[in-house]
Design a protein around this motif. Structure first.
Motif, PDB file in Angstrom:
ATOM      1  N   THR A 146      -4.764  14.297  15.478  1.00 29.49           N
ATOM      2  CA  THR A 146      -5.005  13.225  16.437  1.00 29.49           C
ATOM      3  C   THR A 146      -3.872  12.209  16.361  1.00 29.49           C
ATOM      4  O   THR A 146      -2.947  12.346  15.566  1.00 29.49           O
ATOM      5  CB  THR A 146      -6.365  12.548  16.148  1.00 29.49           C
ATOM      6  OG1 THR A 146      -6.628  11.555  17.138  1.00 29.49           O
ATOM      7  CG2 THR A 146      -6.399  11.928  14.769  1.00 29.49           C
ATOM      8  N   THR A 147      -3.944  11.196  17.203  1.00 30.12           N
ATOM      9  CA  THR A 147      -2.919  10.155  17.233  1.00 30.12           C
ATOM     10  C   THR A 147      -3.444   8.815  16.742  1.00 30.12           C
ATOM     11  O   THR A 147      -2.728   7.823  16.805  1.00 30.12           O
ATOM     12  CB  THR A 147      -2.379   9.979  18.664  1.00 30.12           C
ATOM     13  OG1 THR A 147      -3.475   9.662  19.544  1.00 30.12           O
ATOM     14  CG2 THR A 147      -1.693  11.245  19.151  1.00 30.12           C
ATOM     15  N   LEU A 163       1.500  12.378   9.695  1.00 33.42           N
ATOM     16  CA  LEU A 163       2.402  13.523   9.639  1.00 33.42           C
ATOM     17  C   LEU A 163       3.776  13.193  10.182  1.00 33.42           C
ATOM     18  O   LEU A 163       4.790  13.650   9.654  1.00 33.42           O
ATOM     19  CB  LEU A 163       1.819  14.694  10.444  1.00 33.42           C
ATOM     20  CG  LEU A 163       0.463  15.238  10.015  1.00 33.42           C
ATOM     21  CD1 LEU A 163       0.017  16.319  10.976  1.00 33.42           C
ATOM     22  CD2 LEU A 163       0.525  15.780   8.595  1.00 33.42           C
ATOM     23  N   ALA A 164       3.815  12.444  11.246  1.00 34.62           N
ATOM     24  CA  ALA A 164       5.093  12.142  11.905  1.00 34.62           C
ATOM     25  C   ALA A 164       4.880  11.004  12.883  1.00 34.62           C
ATOM     26  O   ALA A 164       3.746  10.639  13.199  1.00 34.62           O
ATOM     27  CB  ALA A 164       5.627  13.372  12.635  1.00 34.62           C
ATOM     28  N   GLU A 165       5.976  10.447  13.328  1.00 39.68           N
ATOM     29  CA  GLU A 165       5.953   9.452  14.397  1.00 39.68           C
ATOM     30  C   GLU A 165       7.147   9.741  15.290  1.00 39.68           C
ATOM     31  O   GLU A 165       8.260   9.891  14.797  1.00 39.68           O
ATOM     32  CB  GLU A 165       6.025   8.037  13.842  1.00 39.68           C
ATOM     33  CG  GLU A 165       5.999   6.975  14.931  1.00 39.68           C
ATOM     34  CD  GLU A 165       6.001   5.572  14.362  1.00 39.68           C
ATOM     35  OE1 GLU A 165       4.933   5.113  13.925  1.00 39.68           O
ATOM     36  OE2 GLU A 165       7.087   4.956  14.365  1.00 39.68           O
ATOM     37  N   GLN A 166       6.909   9.824  16.570  1.00 41.70           N
ATOM     38  CA  GLN A 166       7.988  10.164  17.491  1.00 41.70           C
ATOM     39  C   GLN A 166       8.078   9.124  18.600  1.00 41.70           C
ATOM     40  O   GLN A 166       7.050   8.650  19.107  1.00 41.70           O
ATOM     41  CB  GLN A 166       7.755  11.552  18.087  1.00 41.70           C
ATOM     42  CG  GLN A 166       7.734  12.638  17.017  1.00 41.70           C
ATOM     43  CD  GLN A 166       7.733  14.018  17.610  1.00 41.70           C
ATOM     44  OE1 GLN A 166       7.582  14.189  18.811  1.00 41.70           O
ATOM     45  NE2 GLN A 166       7.911  15.020  16.763  1.00 41.70           N
ATOM     46  N   THR A 198      -2.376   5.210  22.571  1.00 40.08           N
ATOM     47  CA  THR A 198      -1.160   4.548  22.089  1.00 40.08           C
ATOM     48  C   THR A 198      -0.114   4.466  23.190  1.00 40.08           C
ATOM     49  O   THR A 198       0.509   3.413  23.410  1.00 40.08           O
ATOM     50  CB  THR A 198      -0.583   5.321  20.881  1.00 40.08           C
ATOM     51  OG1 THR A 198      -1.565   5.378  19.849  1.00 40.08           O
ATOM     52  CG2 THR A 198       0.673   4.653  20.362  1.00 40.08           C
ATOM     53  N   ILE A 199       0.083   5.566  23.903  1.00 41.50           N
ATOM     54  CA  ILE A 199       1.094   5.598  24.961  1.00 41.50           C
ATOM     55  C   ILE A 199       0.685   4.694  26.109  1.00 41.50           C
ATOM     56  O   ILE A 199       1.497   3.912  26.624  1.00 41.50           O
ATOM     57  CB  ILE A 199       1.309   7.037  25.463  1.00 41.50           C
ATOM     58  CG1 ILE A 199       1.876   7.899  24.332  1.00 41.50           C
ATOM     59  CG2 ILE A 199       2.237   7.059  26.667  1.00 41.50           C
ATOM     60  CD1 ILE A 199       2.050   9.360  24.696  1.00 41.50           C
ATOM     61  N   ARG A 200      -0.562   4.777  26.512  1.00 40.00           N
ATOM     62  CA  ARG A 200      -1.009   3.981  27.667  1.00 40.00           C
ATOM     63  C   ARG A 200      -0.929   2.483  27.368  1.00 40.00           C
ATOM     64  O   ARG A 200      -0.449   1.687  28.192  1.00 40.00           O
ATOM     65  CB  ARG A 200      -2.442   4.371  28.047  1.00 40.00           C
ATOM     66  CG  ARG A 200      -2.878   3.819  29.409  1.00 40.00           C
ATOM     67  CD  ARG A 200      -1.904   4.299  30.484  1.00 40.00           C
ATOM     68  NE  ARG A 200      -2.125   3.626  31.734  1.00 40.00           N
ATOM     69  CZ  ARG A 200      -2.833   4.150  32.746  1.00 40.00           C
ATOM     70  NH1 ARG A 200      -3.362   5.347  32.618  1.00 40.00           N
ATOM     71  NH2 ARG A 200      -2.976   3.498  33.875  1.00 40.00           N
ATOM     72  N   GLU A 264       4.610   7.205  19.137  1.00 43.26           N
ATOM     73  CA  GLU A 264       3.307   7.855  18.996  1.00 43.26           C
ATOM     74  C   GLU A 264       3.201   8.481  17.604  1.00 43.26           C
ATOM     75  O   GLU A 264       3.996   9.345  17.248  1.00 43.26           O
ATOM     76  CB  GLU A 264       3.106   8.933  20.057  1.00 43.26           C
ATOM     77  CG  GLU A 264       1.732   9.580  19.947  1.00 43.26           C
ATOM     78  CD  GLU A 264       1.480  10.608  21.036  1.00 43.26           C
ATOM     79  OE1 GLU A 264       0.424  10.541  21.681  1.00 43.26           O
ATOM     80  OE2 GLU A 264       2.355  11.478  21.232  1.00 43.26           O
ATOM     81  N   PRO A 265       2.217   8.045  16.812  1.00 43.90           N
ATOM     82  CA  PRO A 265       2.028   8.651  15.492  1.00 43.90           C
ATOM     83  C   PRO A 265       1.145   9.902  15.606  1.00 43.90           C
ATOM     84  O   PRO A 265       0.347  10.042  16.538  1.00 43.90           O
ATOM     85  CB  PRO A 265       1.306   7.552  14.713  1.00 43.90           C
ATOM     86  CG  PRO A 265       0.517   6.826  15.767  1.00 43.90           C
ATOM     87  CD  PRO A 265       1.310   6.905  17.045  1.00 43.90           C
TER      88      PRO A 265
END
Length: 292
Positions: A146-147, A163-166, A198-200, A264-265
């Motif tokens: 999930t984010t 895990l990551a953030e992009q 997160t994006i919205r 976004e994580p």
């Protein structure tokens, strides 16, 4: 009607395998008459005849074949249960993964690639956060991708590993990106917005700060559809590059050279378990993801 007697089912399975009442009785150390009574009681319970006598051989009826299929699965599941709890099972069960429906399919593949390379069977289910976390809490899933970090008031001891953030960027057909500023781009080109929170939220803040009211070509709850719409030239996709990695690599889609200030994580959410899936530890240790 009472519950199914699994001793009857075990005796039935042996008779079906042997095709002969006497041999089955001998293998299970029962008298032939006792075995016959057990089979008859199972037939009475199921309401169907399970065998046809052909000479000295017992052949399964259609109902018998159905019963045998279920019996094999029941006893195999029981053997797997004992082996799993005793840590003696040599074949691992499928890794059951839940993924937020808006999550990039490319990201999911990156996370799962090491397990797939080790020939681990994977069961992948997408859905909304509430449903997936409920299944995780009920141990119906091994991990949820999930984010967002789960809220602390949900009554379950969830563990969220980042895990990551992009970075989130604007992606589209190259001819749509020929604008000198971010403001001009947003004022001119239609946007394809995912519903991911997160994006919205990041885009809403950015647009308010720039005082831009863009044209929204589509609002989509599936990153795969965001990718397809951008590829078809419907508008600019607001997404991490991993969503459109193949199209970007081929040159079909380009990325606008503007920093949106949005990231976004990606999280892997688990619950403490005494018997976690064997493949999960290595996936979480490596993160399974290489940021683009």
């Amino acid at each position: 009607m009472g519950p199914l007697n699994y001793h009857h089912l075990r005796y039935f399975r042996e008779v079906a395998r042997q095709g002969h009442l006497g041999r089955a009785a001998e293998r299970l150390n029962l008298s032939q008459s006792a075995m016959s009574i057990q089979i008859r009681q199972l037939e009475d319970r199921l309401g169907h005849k399970l065998f046809d006598r052909v000479g000295r051989r017992l052949d399964l009826t259609e109902a018998g074949r159905i019963a045998l299929d279920h019996a094999e699965r029941i006893f195999t599941a029981g053997e797997d249960l004992v082996a799993t709890l005793n840590r003696t099972n040599t074949t691992n069960p499928p890794l059951r993964v839940g993924a937020l429906s808006t999550l990039s399919r490319n990201f999911q593949l990156q996370f799962l690639r090491p397990a797939l390379a080790d020939n681990c069977d994977v069961s992948l289910r997408s859905g909304n956060t509430r449903t997936l976390l409920a299944d995780l809490a009920a141990l119906a899933l091994d991990v949820v991708l999930t984010t967002e970090v789960p809220a602390s008031d949900q009554g379950t001891d969830f563990a969220a590993q980042r895990l990551a953030e992009q970075p989130v960027q604007l992606h589209g057909q190259p001819e749509r990106l020929r604008h000198g500023s971010l403001r001009a781009l947003l004022e001119t080109e239609p946007l394809i917005l995912p519903t991911e929170n997160t994006i919205r939220a990041g885009m809403d803040n950015l647009l308010a700060r720039l005082q831009v009211n863009p044209r929204i070509a589509a609002t989509v709850d599936d990153m795969a559809m965001v990718r397809l719409l951008a590829r078809e030239g419907v508008g600019l996709a607001v997404a991490p590059a991993v969503v459109l990695a193949d199209e970007i690599a081929s040159g079909r889609i380009a990325t606008a050279p503007f920093d949106l200030g949005i990231a976004e994580p990606f999280y892997a959410v688990t619950v403490p378990r005494q018997f976690p899936h064997p493949a999960l530890a290595s996936l979480l240790a490596t993160g399974g993801v290489t940021p683009e």
